[in-house]
Design an enzyme around this catalytic site. Structure first.
Site, PDB file in Angstrom:
ATOM      1  N   TYR A   1      45.070  13.076  40.151  1.00  0.00           N
ATOM      2  CA  TYR A   1      43.925  13.819  39.593  1.00  0.00           C
ATOM      3  C   TYR A   1      44.356  14.882  38.592  1.00  0.00           C
ATOM      4  O   TYR A   1      43.557  15.742  38.248  1.00  0.00           O
ATOM      5  CB  TYR A   1      43.144  14.556  40.687  1.00  0.00           C
ATOM      6  CG  TYR A   1      42.851  13.773  41.925  1.00  0.00           C
ATOM      7  CD1 TYR A   1      41.903  12.758  41.915  1.00  0.00           C
ATOM      8  CD2 TYR A   1      43.501  14.059  43.114  1.00  0.00           C
ATOM      9  CE1 TYR A   1      41.622  12.049  43.067  1.00  0.00           C
ATOM     10  CE2 TYR A   1      43.214  13.353  44.264  1.00  0.00           C
ATOM     11  CZ  TYR A   1      42.278  12.339  44.233  1.00  0.00           C
ATOM     12  OH  TYR A   1      42.007  11.646  45.372  1.00  0.00           O
TER      13      TYR A   1
ATOM     14  N   ARG B   1      48.265  14.391  44.619  1.00  0.00           N
ATOM     15  CA  ARG B   1      47.188  14.992  43.822  1.00  0.00           C
ATOM     16  C   ARG B   1      47.566  15.241  42.358  1.00  0.00           C
ATOM     17  O   ARG B   1      46.767  14.977  41.473  1.00  0.00           O
ATOM     18  CB  ARG B   1      46.668  16.297  44.453  1.00  0.00           C
ATOM     19  CG  ARG B   1      46.054  16.118  45.847  1.00  0.00           C
ATOM     20  CD  ARG B   1      45.184  17.286  46.263  1.00  0.00           C
ATOM     21  NE  ARG B   1      43.916  17.289  45.575  1.00  0.00           N
ATOM     22  CZ  ARG B   1      43.633  17.978  44.511  1.00  0.00           C
ATOM     23  NH1 ARG B   1      44.502  18.824  44.024  1.00  0.00           N
ATOM     24  NH2 ARG B   1      42.465  17.876  43.926  1.00  0.00           N
TER      25      ARG B   1
ATOM     26  N   CYS C   1      60.605   6.452  41.777  1.00  0.00           N
ATOM     27  CA  CYS C   1      60.831   5.781  40.492  1.00  0.00           C
ATOM     28  C   CYS C   1      59.538   5.556  39.726  1.00  0.00           C
ATOM     29  O   CYS C   1      59.105   4.413  39.550  1.00  0.00           O
ATOM     30  CB  CYS C   1      61.546   4.464  40.738  1.00  0.00           C
ATOM     31  SG  CYS C   1      63.042   4.715  41.667  1.00  0.00           S
ATOM     32  N   GLU C   2      58.911   6.604  39.303  1.00  0.00           N
ATOM     33  CA  GLU C   2      57.690   6.540  38.494  1.00  0.00           C
ATOM     34  C   GLU C   2      57.665   7.776  37.617  1.00  0.00           C
ATOM     35  O   GLU C   2      57.972   8.876  38.091  1.00  0.00           O
ATOM     36  CB  GLU C   2      56.432   6.621  39.385  1.00  0.00           C
ATOM     37  CG  GLU C   2      56.289   5.563  40.422  1.00  0.00           C
ATOM     38  CD  GLU C   2      55.394   4.412  39.995  1.00  0.00           C
ATOM     39  OE1 GLU C   2      54.780   4.481  38.906  1.00  0.00           O
ATOM     40  OE2 GLU C   2      55.342   3.445  40.750  1.00  0.00           O
TER      41      GLU C   2
HETATM   42  N1  LLP Z   1      31.737  14.051  53.267  1.00  0.00           N
HETATM   43  C1  LLP Z   1      31.931  12.887  52.617  1.00  0.00           C
HETATM   44  C2  LLP Z   1      30.988  11.788  52.856  1.00  0.00           C
HETATM   45  C3  LLP Z   1      33.012  12.743  51.737  1.00  0.00           C
HETATM   46  O1  LLP Z   1      33.178  11.601  51.083  1.00  0.00           O
HETATM   47  C4  LLP Z   1      33.904  13.827  51.532  1.00  0.00           C
HETATM   48  C5  LLP Z   1      35.044  13.710  50.622  1.00  0.00           C
HETATM   49  C6  LLP Z   1      33.675  15.007  52.255  1.00  0.00           C
HETATM   50  C7  LLP Z   1      32.590  15.088  53.107  1.00  0.00           C
HETATM   51  C8  LLP Z   1      34.569  16.208  52.133  1.00  0.00           C
HETATM   52  O2  LLP Z   1      34.564  16.736  50.851  1.00  0.00           O
HETATM   53  P1  LLP Z   1      35.317  18.131  50.545  1.00  0.00           P
HETATM   54  O3  LLP Z   1      34.627  19.235  51.299  1.00  0.00           O
HETATM   55  O4  LLP Z   1      36.732  17.973  50.976  1.00  0.00           O
HETATM   56  O5  LLP Z   1      35.189  18.274  49.073  1.00  0.00           O
HETATM   57  N2  LLP Z   1      41.236  13.127  47.463  1.00  0.00           N
HETATM   58  C9  LLP Z   1      40.429  13.977  46.627  1.00  0.00           C
HETATM   59  C10 LLP Z   1      39.133  14.360  47.297  1.00  0.00           C
HETATM   60  C11 LLP Z   1      38.321  13.165  47.755  1.00  0.00           C
HETATM   61  C12 LLP Z   1      37.060  13.563  48.488  1.00  0.00           C
HETATM   62  C13 LLP Z   1      36.436  12.384  49.135  1.00  0.00           C
HETATM   63  N3  LLP Z   1      35.282  12.668  49.930  1.00  0.00           N
HETATM   64  C14 LLP Z   1      41.258  15.199  46.217  1.00  0.00           C
HETATM   65  O6  LLP Z   1      42.421  15.310  46.609  1.00  0.00           O
HETATM   66  O7  LLP Z   1      40.781  16.034  45.443  1.00  0.00           O
END
Ligand code: LLP
Length: 422
Positions: free
Chosen positions: A322, A318, A348-349
């Site tokens: 991000y 993360r 190594c980055e």
């Molecule tokens: N439903 C769908 C269709 C989604 O695509 C996602 C997340 C969720 C639910 C759940 O969302 P949440 O409640 O967790 O916000 N890797 C990124 C976050 C990617 C989210 C992708 N979709 C991070 O680490 O911030």
């Protein structure tokens, strides 16, 4: 811990940081580092916050498996009667292996394969959240070939700005997700005409780490307008799925509580008969877990000083991906004067950092906890640099459960073959 900790079940005692009744130093001594540690009580509290806020209203909470797909975590939610939001056949298999119910599963995702459709149809999932015209036709054909009917919702792209990081906003016109709201009515008419589909509802998911309810209320309004338009034509929805997205506090963000986030939505739905669904991921697991890592070296420099730890971007991406900010807490506090460090790993980055510019009083061999790591941590990890993935632990009171063993190096290349010589 101090009032600054966003993890509700983390505290500081005479043996350093404790998650529930377990000293993190003991976890590291027993299982090694890096290791993810989750709190069962915090997982349960986060889920119950949704259930409590939804009260008597017909509603379901479908945990977004992608946030943290460990079977131990899934089993905690399954035992609470949760539904699950999945995006692959792999996630469906995990849910079932953890004791989750297929008839509480919703299947999102833009690229469902025929094999995944068959798997989900045979398992008897609750609903496919269909994201394109092509998928609608393919699902009808696949259901026909099995002699079954596929339950569907269209995932509508409501074109609202969630005001979050561009990589994690999903409900704008230029995003690949869902069908345009302007096309949705025609696609529902098409779905109604296809013999092997059954319309169950409508869905959206506008983005992640949302810090106020405004955008989701706006999106919900658009979905309700569509629902009313289609009802006039005899197309009725049993449920309305508003996706996930509620943000958490990593540093000083002030996301609404679950109750405050849901209140305007409950208001909007008052007097309506549709079941409300949510697909939370981060808000259920993010602040229920941390990544425990040990300091290998302190490396002072001219411009920057580095703490080199045994966790890296492959374990937790993360910050690199991000610019995610995560708290860093020494497990045993030292009294010496702090120094400003970047906390980096062995990969190594230059992007291999877990935290930057942190004031820490630490020594080689000390343990650090990277906070708020329960969501999109292990589930986004990789084996880059041939690094075995971390172990995972769930603590429950003073009990410790190993829910994923540390990978072995041999397992990393077990599926590979050298070419024969000559
Ligand atoms: N439903 C769908 C269709 C989604 O695509 C996602 C997340 C969720 C639910 C759940 O969302 P949440 O409640 O967790 O916000 N890797 C990124 C976050 C990617 C989210 C992708 N979709 C991070 O680490 O911030």
């Amino acid at each position: 811990m101090s009032a600054a900790s966003p993890l509700p079940t983390l505290s500081r005692g005479s043996r350093g940081l404790m998650l529930e009744g377990v000293a993190l130093a003991d976890v590291a001594a027993r299982f090694g580092t890096p290791v993810y540690v989750y709190s069962r009580a915090a997982l349960i509290a986060a889920f119950e916050a949704y259930r409590h806020a939804l009260g008597e209203r017909p509603a379901s909470v479908c945990y977004a498996v992608k946030a943290n797909a460990n079977l131990g975590v899934l089993s905690v939610f399954a035992a609470l009667g949760a539904g699950f939001d999945i995006v692959s056949g792999g996630e469906l298999a995990r849910v079932l292996a953890a004791g989750g119910r297929a008839d509480r599963v919703v299947f999102s995702g833009t690229g469902k394969s025929r094999a995944e459709m068959r798997q989900a149809l045979l398992a008897g999932i609750r609903c496919f959240n269909v994201e394109s015209a092509g998928e609608l036709e393919r699902l009808d054909e696949t259901a026909a070939s099995l002699g079954v009917t596929a339950p569907i919702a269209l995932r509508v792209n409501p074109d609202v700005d969630p005001g979050t990081h561009p990589y994690i906003s999903t409900g704008l016109k230029h995003n690949k997700f869902g069908v345009a709201s302007t096309d949705a009515a025609a696609l529902y008419r098409r779905a109604a005409a296809l013999p092997h589909l059954r319309i169950r509802g409508i869905a959206c998911h506008i983005g992640s780490q949302l810090l106020d309810a405004g955008p989701i209320v706006e999106a919900a309004g658009k979905l309700l307008a569509l629902a009313d338009l289609l009802a006039a034509e005899g197309i009725h929805f049993e449920h309305i799925d508003l996706g996930g997205g509620l943000g958490i506090r990593y540093r000083d963000e002030a996301p609404p509580t679950v109750a405050a986030y849901l209140a305007p939505l409950l208001g909007l739905f008052e007097g309506r008969s549709e079941e409300l669904c949510f697909e939370p991921g981060r808000s259920l697991t993010g602040n229920a877990g941390l990544l425990l890592t040990r300091i290998e070296y302190l490396k002072p420099g001219e411009e920057k000083h580095f703490v080199i730890v045994d966790a890296a971007m492959n374990d937790f991406i993360r910050p690199a991906l991000y610019d995610g900010w995560h708290g860093i807490a020494p497990v045993v506090a030292r009294t010496g004067p702090p120094r400003r460090y970047d906390v980096v790993g062995p990969v190594c980055e230059s992007g291999d950092f877990l935290a930057r510019d942190r004031d820490l009083a630490v020594e080689e061999g000390d343990l650090l906890a990277l906070l708020s790591a329960g969501a999109y941590g292990m589930s986004m990890s990789s084996n880059y640099n041939s690094r075995p993935r971390a172990a995972e632990i769930i603590v429950d009171g003073d009990e410790v459960h190993l829910v994923r063993e540390r990978e072995t190096v041999e397992s990393l290349y077990a599926l590979e073959r050298p070419l024969p010589r000559g």
